[in-house]
Design an enzyme around this catalytic site. Structure first.
Site, PDB file in Angstrom:
ATOM      1  N   SER A 239     -23.155  29.448  16.480  1.00 53.64           N
ATOM      2  CA  SER A 239     -22.351  30.652  16.656  1.00 53.64           C
ATOM      3  C   SER A 239     -22.734  31.353  17.948  1.00 53.64           C
ATOM      4  CB  SER A 239     -22.583  31.569  15.454  1.00 53.64           C
ATOM      5  OG  SER A 239     -22.558  32.920  15.836  1.00 53.64           O
ATOM      6  N   THR A 240     -21.729  31.842  18.661  1.00 53.19           N
ATOM      7  CA  THR A 240     -22.017  32.701  19.802  1.00 53.19           C
ATOM      8  C   THR A 240     -21.362  34.040  19.534  1.00 53.19           C
ATOM      9  OG1 THR A 240     -20.231  31.479  20.823  1.00 53.19           O
ATOM     10  CG2 THR A 240     -22.398  31.209  21.796  1.00 53.19           C
ATOM     11  N   SER A 244     -25.868  37.786  19.914  1.00 51.24           N
ATOM     12  CA  SER A 244     -26.795  36.685  19.702  1.00 51.24           C
ATOM     13  C   SER A 244     -26.092  35.337  19.769  1.00 51.24           C
ATOM     14  CB  SER A 244     -27.465  36.827  18.338  1.00 51.24           C
ATOM     15  OG  SER A 244     -26.534  36.531  17.324  1.00 51.24           O
ATOM     16  N   VAL A 245     -26.912  34.316  20.018  1.00 49.68           N
ATOM     17  CA  VAL A 245     -26.451  32.940  19.941  1.00 49.68           C
ATOM     18  C   VAL A 245     -27.315  32.269  18.894  1.00 49.68           C
ATOM     19  CG1 VAL A 245     -26.004  30.836  21.247  1.00 49.68           C
ATOM     20  CG2 VAL A 245     -26.010  33.013  22.427  1.00 49.68           C
ATOM     21  N   LYS A 268     -32.078  32.053  16.144  1.00 48.28           N
ATOM     22  CA  LYS A 268     -31.248  33.165  16.615  1.00 48.28           C
ATOM     23  C   LYS A 268     -31.821  33.687  17.930  1.00 48.28           C
ATOM     24  CE  LYS A 268     -29.039  37.428  15.009  1.00 48.28           C
ATOM     25  NZ  LYS A 268     -28.673  38.230  13.847  1.00 48.28           N
ATOM     26  N   ASP A 384     -24.780  46.500   8.143  1.00 48.74           N
ATOM     27  CA  ASP A 384     -23.679  45.709   8.689  1.00 48.74           C
ATOM     28  C   ASP A 384     -23.223  44.726   7.622  1.00 48.74           C
ATOM     29  OD1 ASP A 384     -21.778  44.805  10.461  1.00 48.74           O
ATOM     30  OD2 ASP A 384     -23.139  43.504  11.568  1.00 48.74           O
TER      31      ASP A 384
HETATM   32  P1  ADP Z   1     -24.555  38.119  14.868  1.00 43.71           P
HETATM   33  O1  ADP Z   1     -25.301  39.377  15.164  1.00 43.71           O
HETATM   34  O2  ADP Z   1     -24.161  37.373  16.094  1.00 43.71           O
HETATM   35  O3  ADP Z   1     -23.431  38.330  13.899  1.00 43.71           O
HETATM   36  P2  ADP Z   1     -25.744  36.541  12.741  1.00 43.71           P
HETATM   37  O4  ADP Z   1     -27.161  36.636  12.290  1.00 43.71           O
HETATM   38  O5  ADP Z   1     -24.707  37.106  11.825  1.00 43.71           O
HETATM   39  O6  ADP Z   1     -25.652  37.160  14.198  1.00 43.71           O
HETATM   40  O7  ADP Z   1     -25.436  35.028  12.999  1.00 43.71           O
HETATM   41  C1  ADP Z   1     -24.189  34.587  13.460  1.00 43.71           C
HETATM   42  C2  ADP Z   1     -23.688  33.414  12.649  1.00 43.71           C
HETATM   43  O8  ADP Z   1     -24.606  32.351  12.719  1.00 43.71           O
HETATM   44  C3  ADP Z   1     -23.560  33.744  11.190  1.00 43.71           C
HETATM   45  O9  ADP Z   1     -22.311  34.275  10.876  1.00 43.71           O
HETATM   46  C4  ADP Z   1     -23.765  32.403  10.527  1.00 43.71           C
HETATM   47  O10 ADP Z   1     -22.563  31.683  10.481  1.00 43.71           O
HETATM   48  C5  ADP Z   1     -24.722  31.712  11.470  1.00 43.71           C
HETATM   49  N1  ADP Z   1     -26.099  31.849  10.990  1.00 43.71           N
HETATM   50  C6  ADP Z   1     -26.987  32.806  11.303  1.00 43.71           C
HETATM   51  N2  ADP Z   1     -28.165  32.617  10.688  1.00 43.71           N
HETATM   52  C7  ADP Z   1     -28.029  31.496   9.949  1.00 43.71           C
HETATM   53  C8  ADP Z   1     -28.899  30.752   9.083  1.00 43.71           C
HETATM   54  N3  ADP Z   1     -30.149  31.132   8.856  1.00 43.71           N
HETATM   55  N4  ADP Z   1     -28.409  29.637   8.509  1.00 43.71           N
HETATM   56  C9  ADP Z   1     -27.142  29.235   8.734  1.00 43.71           C
HETATM   57  N5  ADP Z   1     -26.295  29.875   9.533  1.00 43.71           N
HETATM   58  C10 ADP Z   1     -26.705  30.992  10.143  1.00 43.71           C
HETATM   59 MN    MN Z   2     -23.258  38.584  11.908  1.00 41.38          MN
END
Ligand code: ADP
Ligand code: MN
Length: 495
Positions: A239-240, A244-245, A268, A384
């Site tokens: 995810s970007t 965060s990425v 992350k 959030d």
């Molecule tokens: P942001 O602040 O960019 O929303 P997130 O922590 O929500 O950051 O992470 C973005 C995306 O990455 C999430 O919506 C999820 O799909 C994926 N993701 C994040 N952490 C995990 C994890 N521990 N396991 C699987 N997918 C994750």
């Molecule tokens: Mn998120």
């Protein structure tokens, strides 16, 4: 006869000239480098940092790491010499200006959570260089003091060598140029401001590439994790987001026996582009846990603080038994945690799954429970919470993305909680869960408060009044109320 003309029969021959061509070799190398460090990280197109391809695709990275190692040893040697020369003399000579601080490691140290990091600050004021107490050399009539104009002038010329390499000083030594102190100092000033300027330009360039994927510093950090064996392979980007990425990785082996790296990890990376974070100030600035630090920190460190906050919050949740990623390690602005999902496929967000009405109901009660646990046991408000930050995995809901979570007594903590409740209530009501509380009922159920207003406006006004009361309490008593709840714990709702 072929309508498209004679077929082209010349085969791709490979002449000796080609094989020997330096030009061609360079081109091939460039191609390889471009392939190894693409502008944009392709989504899950096979591993891009692995233990196996170190020697072919990561030559640049390897060179940087070696250089870093060399610089570190060089600096250590310099420190030893400095110590030896100074002994326990009251006046000491600093070798600070001769240190080689590697550009990609300029603010790092081996320990990772380094808030009090005071090492090399490129913008710091220059240390005054001291002259030895004994301000002369030689003996008898050959004595020369430090004030000798010729010696001093030559020395000044020689000292120009210490300017940054890009700074053209000419062959002053060769022509026995003697610079007066005044001229030298003016030049020195100019050289240093030039150096700072180029450092700033350099920084800008790196930040702009960070928009697309990760900046070189982060890449190096990730590479180190693979190199140390902690991670097996970083496969690609999940995810970007704006802030965060997130990458997927296969876990490796831990350096210490007692710690087990999960087979699959999520990495992350908090973006080092600053503008995205400006509007998040309110979450952290008023969080008293970070209050003392906030004002003293530069933006880069504030971003690391987000990562640190997410780590602390996840740990609290883990301890309360709330399904969430498990923290593996935090390094600067990079947080490694367990991966929620399987075989590189992340668990879907609640907004993206279609659940049976039975599962939907189950998910609702679980969410309600988790919100209460979060509030009561972890002393946290997610801040959030929505179907975007809840994953559906193994038949249950997992909470993620808690870097912005705050304690309920945060000046806006209850407002954040109310917003969370609104998102959750709306999602499950739309999802057909008849039992789902409305946002106001949910708020009371989670917080244990008993706000009776029956419309949103009044309800919100009461929330703000409570927050204000708490702030006044802080003003008058210098400390926070431990909780808002007057009548004890929130009631636990269960299925
Ligand atoms: P942001 O602040 O960019 O929303 P997130 O922590 O929500 O950051 O992470 C973005 C995306 O990455 C999430 O919506 C999820 O799909 C994926 N993701 C994040 N952490 C995990 C994890 N521990 N396991 C699987 N997918 C994750
Ligand atoms: Mn998120």
């Amino acid at each position: 006869q072929c309508p498209w003309g004679a077929p082209n029969t010349t085969s791709m021959s490979c002449s000796l000239a080609d094989v020997m061509s330096e030009q061609l070799a360079k081109e091939l190398q460039l191609e390889e480098e471009n392939a190894a460090f693409p502008e944009v990280v392709a989504v899950a197109e096979g591993p891009f940092i692995t233990g196996e391809n170190i020697d072919t695709s990561s030559d640049l990275m390897l060179a940087q790491m070696l250089q870093m190692e060399f610089d570190r040893e060089y600096d250590a040697q310099l420190r030893r010499e400095e110590k030896k020369i100074n002994g326990d003399s009251k006046v000491s000579i600093s070798f600070e200006n001769y240190r080689k601080v590697h550009p990609y490691d300029s603010d790092s140290s081996e320990d990772e959570v380094d808030w009090q990091d005071t090492r090399h600050d490129p913008y710091r004021a220059d240390k005054p260089t001291t002259t030895p107490r004994r301000g002369f050399i030689g003996k008898g009539k050959d004595i020369t003091t430090k004030h000798d104009e010729v010696v001093c002038g030559r020395k000044n010329t020689a000292r120009m060598e210490n300017f940054a390499p890009e700074f053209q000083v000419g062959d002053g030594i060769g022509m026995d140029l003697k610079l007066s102190n005044q001229v030298f100092n003016a030049l020195k000033q100019h050289a240093y401001s030039e150096e700072r300027r180029s450092a700033r330009l350099h920084e800008k360039k790196e930040h702009s590439t960070a928009e697309k994927a990760v900046d070189p510093k982060t890449r190096l950090l990730l590479y180190k994790m693979v190199n140390s064996g902690m991670l097996e392979t970083i496969t690609g980007c999940i995810s970007t987001g704006k802030e965060s990425v997130v990458f997927h990785a296969y876990g490796g082996k831990s350096a210490t026996e007692d710690k087990v790296i999960p087979p699959e990890c999520a990495i992350k990376v908090f973006k080092t582009t600053l503008n995205e974070f400006k509007n998040r100030d309110k979450y952290i600035k008023d969080d008293y846990r970070f209050k003392d630090r906030f004002s003293k920190l530069n933006p880069r460190k504030i971003i690391r603080m987000w990562a640190e906050k997410e780590m602390h919050n996840l740990t609290r949740m883990q301890n309360a038994g709330i399904p969430c990623p498990q923290v593996v390690i935090l390094k600067k602005h990079v947080l490694v945690m367990s991966f929620i999902g399987k075989d590189q496929i992340p668990a879907p967000k609640l907004k993206d799954v279609t659940l049976s009405s039975e599962d939907m109901k189950k998910a609702y009660y679980q969410t309600l429970n988790m919100m209460q646990q979060l509030y009561k046991e972890c002393n946290l408000v997610h801040a959030d919470l929505s179907e975007y930050n809840m994953l559906w995995h193994d038949g249950k809901v997992w909470l993620i993305d808690v870097s912005q979570s705050v304690e309920p007594t945060h000046p806006h903590g209850l407002e954040f909680l109310f917003r969370d409740c609104r998102n959750v209530a709306q999602f499950f009501q739309k999802g057909g869960v008849a039992e789902a509380l409305n946002e106001r009922e949910l708020f009371n159920a989670v917080s244990g408060l008993n706000i009776t207003a029956d419309n949103e406006v009044d309800f919100q006004a009461e929330i703000e009044a409570l927050e204000k009361m708490n702030e006044d309490h802080v003003q008058n008593h210098g400390k926070k109320l431990s909780t808002f709840s007057s009548d004890g714990d929130p009631p636990i709702y269960d299925e």
